[in-house]
Design an enzyme around this catalytic site. Structure first.
Site, mmCIF file in Angstrom:
data_model
loop_
_atom_site.group_PDB
_atom_site.id
_atom_site.type_symbol
_atom_site.label_atom_id
_atom_site.label_comp_id
_atom_site.label_asym_id
_atom_site.label_seq_id
_atom_site.Cartn_x
_atom_site.Cartn_y
_atom_site.Cartn_z
ATOM 1 N N ALA A 93 -52.733 34.159 -26.565
ATOM 2 C CA ALA A 93 -51.177 33.753 -26.474
ATOM 3 C C ALA A 93 -50.663 32.630 -27.439
ATOM 4 O O ALA A 93 -49.607 32.825 -28.301
ATOM 5 C CB ALA A 93 -50.882 33.556 -25.232
ATOM 6 N N ASP A 152 -44.813 36.143 -26.473
ATOM 7 C CA ASP A 152 -45.300 34.910 -27.482
ATOM 8 C C ASP A 152 -44.364 35.074 -28.756
ATOM 9 O O ASP A 152 -43.999 34.283 -29.140
ATOM 10 C CB ASP A 152 -46.759 35.071 -27.778
ATOM 11 C CG ASP A 152 -47.563 35.248 -26.360
ATOM 12 O OD1 ASP A 152 -47.262 34.671 -25.659
ATOM 13 O OD2 ASP A 152 -48.606 36.081 -26.468
ATOM 14 N N GLY A 188 -48.372 40.604 -26.706
ATOM 15 C CA GLY A 188 -47.839 39.595 -27.578
ATOM 16 C C GLY A 188 -46.244 39.756 -27.470
ATOM 17 O O GLY A 188 -45.671 38.805 -28.419
ATOM 18 N N SER A 230 -40.863 35.756 -17.363
ATOM 19 C CA SER A 230 -40.707 37.124 -16.621
ATOM 20 C C SER A 230 -39.908 36.972 -15.372
ATOM 21 O O SER A 230 -40.197 36.035 -14.610
ATOM 22 C CB SER A 230 -41.919 37.997 -16.701
ATOM 23 O OG SER A 230 -42.743 37.566 -15.626
ATOM 24 N N LYS A 289 -37.133 36.874 -19.611
ATOM 25 C CA LYS A 289 -37.857 37.988 -20.324
ATOM 26 C C LYS A 289 -37.821 39.291 -19.700
ATOM 27 O O LYS A 289 -38.430 39.296 -18.340
ATOM 28 C CB LYS A 289 -39.067 37.913 -20.999
ATOM 29 C CG LYS A 289 -38.995 36.626 -22.081
ATOM 30 C CD LYS A 289 -40.244 36.289 -22.411
ATOM 31 C CE LYS A 289 -41.172 35.717 -21.345
ATOM 32 N NZ LYS A 289 -42.576 35.197 -21.692
ATOM 33 N N ARG A 290 -36.960 40.503 -20.164
ATOM 34 C CA ARG A 290 -36.962 41.807 -19.532
ATOM 35 C C ARG A 290 -37.580 42.816 -20.253
ATOM 36 O O ARG A 290 -36.981 44.037 -20.086
ATOM 37 C CB ARG A 290 -35.595 41.906 -19.155
ATOM 38 C CG ARG A 290 -34.811 40.700 -18.240
ATOM 39 C CD ARG A 290 -33.519 40.813 -18.386
ATOM 40 N NE ARG A 290 -32.765 41.638 -17.426
ATOM 41 C CZ ARG A 290 -31.796 42.452 -17.695
ATOM 42 N NH1 ARG A 290 -31.347 42.570 -18.755
ATOM 43 N NH2 ARG A 290 -31.738 43.452 -16.897
ATOM 44 N N ALA A 300 -38.126 46.078 -22.464
ATOM 45 C CA ALA A 300 -37.164 46.555 -23.358
ATOM 46 C C ALA A 300 -35.806 46.384 -22.964
ATOM 47 O O ALA A 300 -34.837 46.421 -23.739
ATOM 48 C CB ALA A 300 -37.329 48.040 -23.040
ATOM 49 N N ARG A 355 -52.278 33.768 -14.837
ATOM 50 C CA ARG A 355 -52.843 34.889 -14.274
ATOM 51 C C ARG A 355 -52.944 34.642 -12.825
ATOM 52 O O ARG A 355 -53.930 34.071 -12.162
ATOM 53 C CB ARG A 355 -54.241 35.403 -14.783
ATOM 54 C CG ARG A 355 -54.093 36.021 -16.210
ATOM 55 C CD ARG A 355 -55.304 35.993 -16.938
ATOM 56 N NE ARG A 355 -56.320 36.774 -16.438
ATOM 57 C CZ ARG A 355 -56.596 38.247 -16.070
ATOM 58 N NH1 ARG A 355 -55.506 38.888 -16.597
ATOM 59 N NH2 ARG A 355 -57.526 38.406 -15.353
HETATM 60 P P1 ATP Z 1 -46.230 39.484 -22.600
HETATM 61 O O1 ATP Z 1 -46.995 38.735 -21.602
HETATM 62 O O2 ATP Z 1 -46.978 41.085 -22.487
HETATM 63 O O3 ATP Z 1 -46.484 39.079 -24.178
HETATM 64 P P2 ATP Z 1 -43.839 39.312 -21.542
HETATM 65 O O4 ATP Z 1 -44.083 39.924 -20.235
HETATM 66 O O5 ATP Z 1 -43.962 37.805 -21.487
HETATM 67 O O6 ATP Z 1 -44.851 40.038 -22.481
HETATM 68 P P3 ATP Z 1 -41.738 40.917 -22.256
HETATM 69 O O7 ATP Z 1 -40.545 40.901 -21.310
HETATM 70 O O8 ATP Z 1 -42.367 42.170 -22.150
HETATM 71 O O9 ATP Z 1 -42.280 39.650 -22.280
HETATM 72 O O10 ATP Z 1 -41.311 40.973 -23.877
HETATM 73 C C1 ATP Z 1 -40.507 39.895 -24.461
HETATM 74 C C2 ATP Z 1 -39.375 40.152 -25.138
HETATM 75 O O11 ATP Z 1 -39.670 41.160 -26.353
HETATM 76 C C3 ATP Z 1 -38.469 40.778 -24.304
HETATM 77 O O12 ATP Z 1 -37.582 39.927 -23.694
HETATM 78 C C4 ATP Z 1 -37.381 41.732 -25.095
HETATM 79 O O13 ATP Z 1 -36.738 41.020 -25.848
HETATM 80 C C5 ATP Z 1 -38.866 42.357 -26.244
HETATM 81 N N1 ATP Z 1 -39.579 43.435 -25.754
HETATM 82 C C6 ATP Z 1 -40.698 43.702 -25.162
HETATM 83 N N2 ATP Z 1 -40.884 44.641 -25.030
HETATM 84 C C7 ATP Z 1 -39.843 45.423 -25.543
HETATM 85 C C8 ATP Z 1 -39.436 47.082 -25.928
HETATM 86 N N3 ATP Z 1 -40.282 48.125 -25.397
HETATM 87 N N4 ATP Z 1 -38.453 47.368 -26.374
HETATM 88 C C9 ATP Z 1 -37.605 46.285 -27.178
HETATM 89 N N5 ATP Z 1 -37.703 44.960 -26.808
HETATM 90 C C10 ATP Z 1 -38.882 44.679 -26.023
HETATM 91 MG MG MG Z 2 -45.862 37.110 -20.608
#
Ligand code: ATP
Ligand code: MG
Length: 317
Positions: free
Chosen positions: A37, A259, A256, A196, A227-228, A230, A170
């Site tokens: 990460a 990050d 990723g 998240s 972070k949400r 999509a 985790r």
């Molecule tokens: P990870 O831990 O898997 O790296 P995360 O859970 O910390 O991810 P996510 O919310 O999945 O964070 O993704 C971070 C940001 O990336 C989201 O807030 C959004 O702006 C963008 N993003 C992630 N997935 C998508 C998607 N499928 N389509 C569009 N934007 C996305």
């Molecule tokens: Mg994450």
């Protein structure tokens, strides 16, 4: 001296080439792909055009060279990335399943990655920077990496750097009390927290995403970026709540995204942008991150992000 610094685990990912191939039987693998990460964050920051340093350990082996040369090629400063002789580079094996879940086998704590310790944190290197990013996963690797993170936070806060924290621990492995204990020394100094919804609820014990983010503000953060996936992100400050929709892209590999989002937000704020503009930029960086197979492969260049922002196809709320 880099403007942005991060530290922690660098590893290579060895992945199944398709969905539904479990890790307990012989079959093909793809890789090595650079991962970890904080390493993904560093690579993304550099690709966006800011100077970034990564502090960590790899083995003096081909996987270590794969990581080091990739980070260097993208402009990351590796002055404090050590290649050590008596341990192999960290590895994660990954399988993907139809329901979107992933299964991992990690070799990190006992690999070279896990040798990072507080003695490798150079005062001048940290204190000449403007921003320090800590990733929760690094806090759960082992005691020595945890102490390295705490030391970096201590030096950064002494020198007035902005500290950002992605609490991606985790938790299923250790339970919420333990997580809160490990995170506390970082949370106490972090101005920007990027959870998240699940992570925000876990850290605060508050059973609602928005209220949990508000609780993190009470704890001292200036900005909480929820972070949400999509859907994009929601930014919370003491006075504001800004909902920023996500971009419509085709998801190939979600690893990723978080990050890369953090890299985008740090970059925007370091460039002096208003929060909404920085968050929209971060959403675009996160969206592009998921369009490529491989954890670090989707980290976009500044031009790619600008192109997506101009074409501007955000999802409706
Ligand atoms: P990870 O831990 O898997 O790296 P995360 O859970 O910390 O991810 P996510 O919310 O999945 O964070 O993704 C971070 C940001 O990336 C989201 O807030 C959004 O702006 C963008 N993003 C992630 N997935 C998508 C998607 N499928 N389509 C569009 N934007 C996305
Ligand atoms: Mg994450």
């Amino acid at each position: 001296m880099p403007e942005v610094i991060t530290l922690g685990e660098a590893l290579v990912e060895i992945m199944r080439p398709g969905v539904g191939i479990p890790l307990d039987q012989p079959d093909t693998f793809l890789g090595p792909y650079p991962s970890g990460a904080p390493a993904i964050f560093a690579d993304a920051v550099a690709r966006l055009g800011l100077s970034c340093g990564f502090i960590g350990c790899v083995g003096a082996d081909p996987f270590g060279r794969c990581l080091t040369s990739r980070l260097q090629a993208d402009g990351v400063d590796t002055s404090w990335l050590k290649a050590i002789d008596d341990a192999a580079t960290g590895v994660a094996f990954v399988a993907y399943y139809e329901d979107g879940s992933r299964q991992f086998i990690f070799h990190i704590a006992d690999a070279a990655a896990g040798r990072l310790g507080p003695e490798q944190i150079d005062r001048a290197y940290i204190q000449n920077a403007r921003w320090l990013h800590i990733t929760g996963s690094s806090l759960s690797v082992n005691e020595s990496m945890r102490q390295a993170c705490y030391r970096a936070v201590e030096l950064a806060s002494e020198a007035g750097l902005t500290i950002s924290f992605d609490p991606n621990l985790r938790a299923e492995l250790m339970g919420p009390e333990k997580v809160r204990d490990l995170v506390e020394p970082v949370l106490a100094h972090a101005a920007v927290i990027l959870p998240s919804g699940e992570e925000a609820r876990l850290l605060t014990g508050v059973d609602n995403d928005a209220k949990a983010c508000q609780a993190l503000l009470q704890h001292g953060a200036k900005i909480v970026a929820l972070k949400r996936g999509a859907e994009g992100s929601i930014l919370f400050t003491r006075d504001e709540r800004i909902t920023v929709p996500g971009f419509d892209v085709t998801e190939t590999d979600p690893t990723g995204a978080g990050d890369c989002y953090a890299a985008g937000l740090a970059a925007g704020l370091l460039w002096g942008w208003e929060l909404e503009r920085a968050a929209r930029f971060a959403n675009a960086v996160g969206a592009l991150a998921v369009t490529r197979q491989g954890p670090m492969e989707g980290a976009p260049w500044r031009e790619d992000v600008d192109r997506l922002l101009q074409s501007s196809t955000t999802r409706s709320r």
